[in-house]
Design a protein around this motif. Structure first.
Motif: not given
Lengths: 279, 259
Positions: A173-177, A181-190, A195-198
């Motif tokens: 879901p885009t909401r998760y992404i 973004r709000v939490l300023r995750f890096s690409r890897w953290q994202m 992404v993977f857990p979801a």
């Protein structure tokens, strides 16, 4: 279009007839366990009687004892284990290759729309040809050695894994992404936190399908082109008209399929257990 | 990522075109002397020959006829059996465990047994195809019926539906996506099984037999043509099933998952 739930006047007439007697079964686990047995036992008894009174020729239907004896004998002589080992190594090798390739392909297509645009139509076209469609072609190209088996088994595993991984990642879901973004995750953290857990549940489904298909492909390949393995035991027994060997091998094929499935269910509990707690 | 100049709708064609070009160049410049690498033109010529001589129609007709008969028998038996297991707790407990055990046996392991019991002709092939279609339909029908929300059943009770009305208006519509998914899967499995049956029960006519023939004579062009036809048929069956599924489930107001 038809209404799913249509409640009209004519249904009022049904009122008087309603309370249907329904009988309840004992809610005991033991009762449940007990009820599983009458049917297999009846079939076994019928089989035994048919073999005993020779209603059917033993070449067509060997007696249950003969099958059990053959199974025990081939286990004792080590023949069964040798064949089982060959089959298991093949399926693990092919599944491993298919898993790695499928995950890679699925992740790449899921994450990058550009890559997806280039690869997806070709992937889809190749996957339309079932495993067995490739068999004569590959037999000509690579012969009937181990390579053939590994390629076909990995193809069988790769397609569902790649497809489910791709769709799983797409379906996050885009909401998760946005939260990421709000939490300023890096690409890897994202990737690792969002992404993977979801996407894990659909990916895991793909892996399960992949293993089932790999096992199916293994049996076909061994039936068609092999000189060892469980599939070969079946062909060999068939050629000699020894159906006890065929049935014994079929039993083992079923048991291994069952165990592989159980194994994955066990891993799933560990892997996806956290989801149930959350809900 | 670098912006590419290739417009999006064309991107899907880049890889196939590159592969085709590589294939054509490889045969043209004689990078390999293997008789197996036939030029694309030769495959095209074979295709034209097979189509115009009616050989393709005969082989494909035989395969599809078996496929559809087996599919029809297997999926209707599967629907009934799945509905029985889903509707009756007693049937589920009596027959369910046996069914789930049998389902573990890899499909193709049945073929040698079927060939002893039914011979090598069409009867064995159709029996095998039915078996292939049977399992996915049973599983999905069962799961579909089992997952009908309890609220809906309570609605039926409130409205004093008869058993038939409950099935007609609540259970079947609610289980239909899962049932259609099972039938769809059965169609794909049946096509896979059609090829398997033709390879393993080598007698009679069919597209699988054509491919075996090509392999035995080292006619790569014929084998490649077979691969393409098998893929196209799989694609067509899948497409038809998706269309029917979308139509039949349109009242639900959303599209269902594609396979």
């Amino acid at each position: 279009m038809e209404q799913p739930l249509h409640i009209g006047l004519e249904h009022r007439a049904a009122v008087a007839r309603f309370p249907t007697p329904r009988w309840r079964l004992p809610h005991l686990a033991f009762g449940r366990w007990l009820l599983a047995w009458p049917v297999p036992l009846a079939v076994l008894a019928l089989w035994w009687l048919a073999a005993r009174h020779e209603w059917i020729a033993p070449q067509v239907l060997p007696s249950p004892e003969a099958v059990a004896l053959t199974l025990a004998e081939s286990a004792r002589s080590g023949e069964l284990w040798a064949n089982l080992q060959v089959s298991l190594l093949r399926v693990l090798g092919g599944f491993g290759v298919g898993l790695a390739g499928g995950l890679l392909l699925g992740v790449v297509m899921g994450l990058s729309p550009t890559v997806k645009d280039y690869l997806y139509p070709t992937f889809k076209a190749f996957s339309q040809v079932p495993v067995l469609g490739w068999l004569p072609l590959l037999m000509l190209l690579v012969g009937i050695d181990e390579a053939l088996k590994i390629i076909l088994i990995s193809k069988a595993a790769l397609v569902p894994i790649a497809l489910n991984t791709y769709k799983g990642i797409q379906g996050v879901p885009t909401r998760y992404i946005e939260v990421g973004r709000v939490l300023r995750f890096s690409r890897w953290q994202m990737l690792s936190r969002v992404v993977f857990p979801a996407a894990l549940a659909p990916i895991w489904n793909g892996v399960r399908y992949g293993l089932t298909h790999a096992w199916l492909a293994l049996v076909v390949v061994e039936l068609l082109a092999s000189s060892e393995g469980l599939g070969y035991m079946i062909v060999f027994g068939r050629q000699l008209f020894q159906l006890d060997v065929v049935l014994a091998a079929v039993v083992v094929v079923g048991a291994v399929g069952y165990l592989l499935d159980k194994l994955l269910a066990l891993v799933e509990q560990r892997l996806l257990g956290w989801r149930k707690e959350g809900l | 990522m670098a912006r590419t100049f290739i417009p999006r709708p064309l991107r899907g064609w880049v890889l196939p075109a590159a592969l085709l070009a590589a294939w054509w160049l490889a045969t043209r410049w004689g990078w390999t002397t293997s008789p197996l690498l036939v030029p694309p033109e030769k495959v095209w010529a074979t295709a034209v020959e097979q189509v115009t001589s009616g050989k393709l129609a005969a082989a494909l007709g035989a395969s599809l006829r078996r496929d559809l008969i087996g599919f029809a028998i297997g999926s209707s038996a599967g629907l009934l059996f799945g509905a029985l297991l889903g509707a009756s707790r007693l049937a589920d407990r009596l027959l369910g465990p046996s069914f789930h055990t049998l389902k573990q046996i890899s499909l193709f392991a049945w073929i040698p047994l079927l060939s002893v019991w039914f011979g090598l002709g069409d009867a064995a092939k159709v029996a095998f195809l039915s078996l292939a279609a049977f399992f996915p339909v049973v599983l999905n029908t069962y799961e579909g019926i089992r997952s009908v929300p309890a609220d809906l059943l309570e609605v039926a009770r409130v409205l004093r539906f008869t058993r038939w009305q409950t099935w007609r208006h609540l259970i079947l519509p609610s289980a239909s996506p899962s049932i259609f998914a099972g039938v769809h899967l059965a169609l794909i499995y049946a096509w896979l099984a059609t090829l398997g049956a033709e390879y393993l029960l080598v007698s009679g006519q069919g597209i699988g037999n054509t491919m075996i023939d090509g392999r035995e004579h080292f006619w790569m062009d014929l084998v490649l043509f077979g691969v393409i036809v098998v893929g196209l048929v799989g694609f067509a069956l899948n497409w038809i099933a998706s269309r029917i599924e979308a139509r039949a489930l349109a009242w639900r107001g959303r599209s269902v998952a594609q396979f």
